[in-house]
Design a protein around this motif. Structure first.
Motif, PDB file in Angstrom:
ATOM      1  N   VAL A 183       0.863  -1.183   0.000  1.00 27.99           N
ATOM      2  CA  VAL A 183       0.000   0.000   0.000  1.00 27.99           C
ATOM      3  C   VAL A 183       0.901   1.235   0.000  1.00 27.99           C
ATOM      4  CG1 VAL A 183      -1.776   1.295   1.227  1.00 27.99           C
ATOM      5  CG2 VAL A 183      -1.836  -1.210   1.218  1.00 27.99           C
ATOM      6  N   ASP A 233       1.520   5.474  -0.517  1.00 29.49           N
ATOM      7  CA  ASP A 233       0.880   6.773  -0.311  1.00 29.49           C
ATOM      8  C   ASP A 233       1.052   7.602  -1.580  1.00 29.49           C
ATOM      9  OD1 ASP A 233       0.166   6.298   2.420  1.00 29.49           O
ATOM     10  OD2 ASP A 233       2.267   6.600   2.950  1.00 29.49           O
ATOM     11  N   ALA A 263      -6.715   3.782  -6.255  1.00 27.53           N
ATOM     12  CA  ALA A 263      -7.331   3.356  -4.998  1.00 27.53           C
ATOM     13  C   ALA A 263      -7.908   1.947  -5.119  1.00 27.53           C
ATOM     14  CB  ALA A 263      -8.414   4.341  -4.578  1.00 27.53           C
ATOM     15  N   HIS A 279      -4.146   1.294  -3.044  1.00 24.39           N
ATOM     16  CA  HIS A 279      -3.259   2.328  -2.529  1.00 24.39           C
ATOM     17  C   HIS A 279      -4.029   3.413  -1.790  1.00 24.39           C
ATOM     18  CE1 HIS A 279       0.005   0.428  -4.610  1.00 24.39           C
ATOM     19  NE2 HIS A 279      -0.647   0.482  -5.753  1.00 24.39           N
ATOM     20  N   SER A 280      -3.334   4.149  -0.946  1.00 20.30           N
ATOM     21  CA  SER A 280      -3.905   5.272  -0.212  1.00 20.30           C
ATOM     22  C   SER A 280      -3.701   6.533  -1.049  1.00 20.30           C
ATOM     23  CB  SER A 280      -3.215   5.417   1.144  1.00 20.30           C
ATOM     24  OG  SER A 280      -3.674   6.575   1.817  1.00 20.30           O
ATOM     25  N   THR A 294      -4.678  10.574  -2.192  1.00 19.75           N
ATOM     26  CA  THR A 294      -5.206  11.899  -1.874  1.00 19.75           C
ATOM     27  C   THR A 294      -5.194  12.742  -3.142  1.00 19.75           C
ATOM     28  OG1 THR A 294      -4.408  11.836   0.409  1.00 19.75           O
ATOM     29  CG2 THR A 294      -4.877  14.004  -0.522  1.00 19.75           C
ATOM     30  N   GLU A 328     -12.165   4.543  -1.053  1.00 18.78           N
ATOM     31  CA  GLU A 328     -12.073   5.871  -0.460  1.00 18.78           C
ATOM     32  C   GLU A 328     -10.881   6.616  -1.055  1.00 18.78           C
ATOM     33  OE1 GLU A 328     -11.971   5.947   3.755  1.00 18.78           O
ATOM     34  OE2 GLU A 328     -13.876   4.876   4.015  1.00 18.78           O
ATOM     35  N   VAL A 329     -11.130   7.848  -1.456  1.00 23.90           N
ATOM     36  CA  VAL A 329     -10.073   8.744  -1.923  1.00 23.90           C
ATOM     37  C   VAL A 329     -10.255  10.067  -1.195  1.00 23.90           C
ATOM     38  CG1 VAL A 329      -9.074   9.990  -3.874  1.00 23.90           C
ATOM     39  CG2 VAL A 329      -9.943   7.666  -4.203  1.00 23.90           C
ATOM     40  N   ARG A 330      -9.224  10.518  -0.512  1.00 22.89           N
ATOM     41  CA  ARG A 330      -9.338  11.790   0.201  1.00 22.89           C
ATOM     42  C   ARG A 330      -9.216  12.942  -0.783  1.00 22.89           C
ATOM     43  NH1 ARG A 330      -5.319  14.253   4.816  1.00 22.89           N
ATOM     44  NH2 ARG A 330      -3.770  13.426   3.344  1.00 22.89           N
TER      45      ARG A 330
END
Length: 250
Positions: free
Chosen positions: A36, A38, A54, A58-59, A61, A83-85
């Motif tokens: 994972v 960033d 995502a 992966h995390s 943003t 989820e995507v910030r």
């Protein structure tokens, strides 16, 4: 002259970029020991790259100045069950919005053409990227713009692209600036990245009439294969609509 039809799939236009991203993701996973990663998508808009990343686990943003785009990003991510910030801001705001050394990979796609200070934007990105991490830069190419203006019969505008330092064809040009390969690699180097090979994106995709893809089984796949073959060609690369390069943080 752009030839974009309803059957022109995103895969045709982005295949070369995704090839590069898959490679750098595998490389970063191997060097970090983490599956994972960033990832920050600067100017990521509605999530055309962010949401698939995502989905891969992966995390991610996204930083974008448009609240409408961020709302569309949220809807797209929800449809895919990920989820995507989303953070509202410009490339210049990255240092205020995110902590330094917090990203393994930053996407900077179709951003440098519009920011007031391209070098400043890449420098801000460099502060986010961890040592050994990478940035993916995608930017408009002035040579392709000259070809497209000429094919549209706008010969004076085509000449202007070739003579203007910013690669613009005039006051009505919606793209304030464009970059050739040397300019992109120079910016990356100055910002603290070691640039890799430059690849052409959409060498043929914006020139091929849509009717040649409509109703022809396998035509889109064949065009993708052609784009992949042309992306590193020493001549064809430099007439692509966009240029793509990966830079690694020193």
């Amino acid at each position: 002259m752009r030839a974009e039809g309803a059957t022109r799939t995103p895969a045709v236009r982005t295949a070369v970029v995704w090839d590069a991203l898959r490679g750098v993701l595998a490389e970063l996973a191997a060097t970090t020991g983490r599956d994972v990663l960033d990832i920050v998508d600067a100017g990521g808009g509605t999530g055309g790259f962010a949401v698939p990343l995502a989905v891969l686990g992966h995390s991610v943003t996204v930083v974008d100045p448009s609240p409408d785009s961020l709302a569309a990003l949220e809807r797209r991510a929800k449809e895919k069950g990920v989820e995507v910030r989303g953070l509202q801001g410009d490339a210049a705001d990255l240092g205020d919005l995110l902590s330094g050394d917090s990203a393994d990979l930053v996407l900077c796609h179709s951003v440098l053409e519009y920011v007031e200070d391209p070098l400043g934007a890449l420098t801000a990105i460099a502060q986010l990227v961890r040592a050994g991490g990478a940035v993916s830069v995608l930017a408009a190419n002035p040579v392709a713009s000259a070809i497209h203006r000429a094919l549209a019969g706008q010969f004076d505008e085509a000449r202007s692209v070739l003579t203007d330092p910013a690669g613009s064809w005039g006051d009505r040009d919606p793209t304030p600036r464009r970059f050739d390969a040397d300019a992109l690699t120079g910016l990356l180097t100055t910002a603290g990245f070691a640039p890799g090979a430059v690849h052409g994106v959409r060498v043929f995709a914006d020139l091929v009439p849509s009717r040649l893809l409509d109703g022809e089984p396998g035509a889109a796949d064949a065009l993708v294969a052609l784009e992949q073959a042309a992306s590193a060609h020493p001549v064809l690369r430099d007439i692509a609509t966009q240029l793509h390069v990966l830079g690694h943080r020193r």
